[in-house]
Structures are given as structure tokens and as C-alpha cells.
Scaffold this active site. Structure first.
Site, PDB file in Angstrom:
ATOM      1  N   ASP A 176       3.010  18.190  24.875  1.00  0.00           N
ATOM      2  CA  ASP A 176       2.508  17.604  26.116  1.00  0.00           C
ATOM      3  C   ASP A 176       1.745  16.303  25.891  1.00  0.00           C
ATOM      4  O   ASP A 176       0.680  16.295  25.277  1.00  0.00           O
ATOM      5  CB  ASP A 176       1.615  18.622  26.829  1.00  0.00           C
ATOM      6  N   ASP A 229      -5.140  30.488  29.577  1.00  0.00           N
ATOM      7  CA  ASP A 229      -4.426  30.939  30.781  1.00  0.00           C
ATOM      8  C   ASP A 229      -5.106  30.376  32.031  1.00  0.00           C
ATOM      9  O   ASP A 229      -5.901  31.053  32.676  1.00  0.00           O
ATOM     10  CB  ASP A 229      -4.390  32.468  30.827  1.00  0.00           C
ATOM     11  N   GLN A 271     -11.956  14.510  40.778  1.00  0.00           N
ATOM     12  CA  GLN A 271     -12.658  13.872  41.902  1.00  0.00           C
ATOM     13  C   GLN A 271     -12.566  14.730  43.162  1.00  0.00           C
ATOM     14  O   GLN A 271     -13.406  14.618  44.060  1.00  0.00           O
ATOM     15  CB  GLN A 271     -12.105  12.469  42.173  1.00  0.00           C
ATOM     16  N   LEU A 284      -8.099  12.077  41.393  1.00  0.00           N
ATOM     17  CA  LEU A 284      -7.548  10.720  41.289  1.00  0.00           C
ATOM     18  C   LEU A 284      -6.047  10.781  41.017  1.00  0.00           C
ATOM     19  O   LEU A 284      -5.600  11.557  40.175  1.00  0.00           O
ATOM     20  CB  LEU A 284      -8.270  10.003  40.143  1.00  0.00           C
TER      21      LEU A 284
HETATM   22 CA    CA Z   1      -1.247  20.415  28.840  1.00  0.00          CA
END
Ligand code: CA
Length: 296
Positions: free
Chosen positions: A220, A279, A84, A17
Site C-alpha cells: 500500500d 482490524d 478534518q 481533506l
Molecule cells: Ca493501508
């Protein structure tokens, strides 16, 4: 250039998506496609409608597969789908198993997404809040279309409601009825690896406090988003990547389902900012080795 990842058939990477090939200079498969190519693999990150039903995206993928087969002279492709994109890949393999060597689901909602179920309950069809949600999805898709630099082809149609329906538990159950290849028979089990000559694999991650929210993921925003989304889960509470549940992701041979990776980390997003000790790129290189060893 080395050849340790030079699979027999090209690797076709199918986004989920709001997917893209490249926004300005930023790739969807951050650091993954380049690493696979360094190992000698032929890799094709493809584009399908950013927001649409699995069936519409699947038909678009079939056209891309035929183009890649013409260009490379290969007899088949290996499909690797994220989110998706896993369902899109399953659709293509169910319809044309003769063109597909393998389907690999990476954090694929193979039994639906509890986040999609929550959105369906909280934003019912026909309400103002649903129209606002759909409008913002269309806006994002339109913006990304403007900034897309990796796909040059006809404008791909957008259908927010069809996309949503394709991701709910109920919608995926209907899809699974038509495309059951590789699905486990019991909840949490593994599926058959080889169906109609196509091999099926899957892997996924889960949010793990102290691991997936540490390291570079502290910087993040997508990890924060995943932690927020995880609160909408009721069946697989505490066992999801923020968008897809651990067992919901199972398809074919389950390579792993509890890597400390959120739904974006698993494709090395954003900018390779992932949790402690994770990783995600290595999972792709190991899988290319696996496909190569299987003669695919
Ligand atoms: Ca991330």
C-alpha cells in the site's frame, strides 16, 4: 439482518481533506459503512467541500444533518468524523448541540497537524512553490469531483489556503477557542465525555515499525506516504500516524490512541490493506455497540 449495531440515532460519516463519498465505485469508508449496515445501523456517508475551512465544511454538514433528520424522522444524529471531518463534526455539535447525540473523532487533528505546520513553513504564502502546491490540491479536488458518484448536490466551493489554515496547530488553537467542547485540559489527557448533552469520543493510531508497515500494507502506497510525512513531526516524533500526532487526536473519552494503524488504515484504506494484526472495521462496529449501549 441482525440488529446488534442498530443505534437509536443515525450514524453520519464525515470525511476529511480531499474526502468523498464514492469515487467511481470506490467508497471512502471502505468496508465500514457496509459492515455497519449489516448490523442494522442507519448510516449516512456525507460530502462536504473536499478542500475548505472547518467552518465552511461545518455549515455544509449542518445542512446535511437537517436533511437526514427530515428523511429519517430521527431527533438527533451521531457524528463520526475522520481527520478534518472530526473538526467539521465538532463545529456542527458546538453550534447545534440539540441535533447531535455524539461526536466521534477518528484520527482527528484536534490540536492541529504537524504536517500542516511543516507545509506552512516549507511552502510560505505568496511563493511559487506554494502556488504549485495549491494548484495540485485544486487539480486533485477537481478530478475527484468529476469521478464522485456518491454525492449528488450543488458544486461545493474549494479554498486551499483556508483548509490549510484550519489544520495547522495555530489554526486549530483558534478553532478550539471557539469550540472547546470535549477537549482535554492537559496535553495527553482525556476530555469531558458529556458536554451540552453531546457525548465526545476519539480514537487514533500510530506508525509502529514491524507492525503498521508489514502485512498487507507492504503493498500500500499510502503507508509509504505516511512514513514519509511522519518525518516532518518534531513534537510528537515517533508518535504519529503520518498526519496526526497521538496526543493531538485526543477528544472526550479516548477509546485508544496507539492502534497500529496509519492515517489511512484507520478508515480501512487502501482497499483494506492494513498492517499486521490490525482490524480497523472492528473499531467501528465496537463503537456502534458502545453508542447503542449508551442509548444513542
Ligand atoms: Ca493501508
Amino acid at each position: 439482518m441482525t440488529q446488534e449495531l442498530a443505534t437509536r440515532y443515525p450514524l453520519v460519516m464525515v470525511p476529511g481533506l480531499l474526502g468523498f463519498v464514492r469515487v467511481v465505485v470506490y467508497p471512502y469508508w471502505f468496508g465500514i459503512v457496509s459492515r455497519l449496515r449489516q448490523g442494522g445501523a442507519k448510516v449516512f456517508p456525507v460530502m462536504v467541500s473536499a478542500v475548505n475551512s472547518t467552518e465552511v465544511c461545518g455549515e455544509q454538514l449542518l445542512q446535511q444533518i437537517e436533511r437526514i433528520l427530515r428523511e429519517t424522522g430521527a431527533a438527533k444524529v451521531n457524528l463520526i468524523g475522520h481527520s478534518q471531518g472530526a473538526l467539521t463534526s465538532r463545529y456542527a455539535a458546538a453550534k447545534r448541540p440539540d441535533l447531535v447525540a455524539s461526536v466521534t473523532s477518528v484520527a482527528g487533528p484536534n490540536h492541529g497537524s504537524e504536517l500542516a505546520d511543516y507545509l506552512g513553513r516549507s511552502f510560505p504564502l505568496g511563493t511559487v512553490r506554494r502556488r504549485l502546491l495549491n494548484g495540485s490540491m485544486r487539480l486533485m479536488a477537481g478530478l475527484m469531483r468529476l469521478l464522485e458518484t456518491g454525492y449528488r448536490g450543488p458544486k461545493l466551493p474549494i479554498d486551499v489556503d483556508a483548509s490549510h489554515q484550519s489544520l495547522t496547530t495555530e489554526g486549530v488553537a483558534l478553532f478550539n477557542h471557539r469550540c472547546p467542547q470535549g477537549l482535554p485540559e492537559t496535553w495527553g489527557g482525556q476530555g469531558e465525555e458529556l458536554v451540552n448533552g453531546v457525548r465526545y469520543y476519539s480514537w487514533s493510531g500510530t506508525l509502529q515499525p514491524g507492525r503498521s508497515d508489514r502485512g498487507r500494507n507492504r503493498l500500500d502506497g499510502t503507508n509509504v506516504t505516511c512514513r514519509l510525512f511522519a518525518r516532518t513531526f518534531t513534537r510528537e516524533v515517533g508518535h504519529c500516524d503520518g498526519m496526526v500526532g497521538r496526543f493531538s487526536s485526543h477528544l472526550g473519552t479516548v477509546i485508544g490512541d496507539d492502534y497500529p494503524l496509519d492515517h489511512f488504515d484507520i478508515v480501512n484504506q487502501t482497499l483494506g490493506l492494513v498492517g499486521k494484526g490490525a482490524d480497523p472495521v472492528r473499531l467501528f462496529t465496537e463503537h456502534a455497540e458502545r453508542l447503542k449501549a449508551a442509548g444513542l
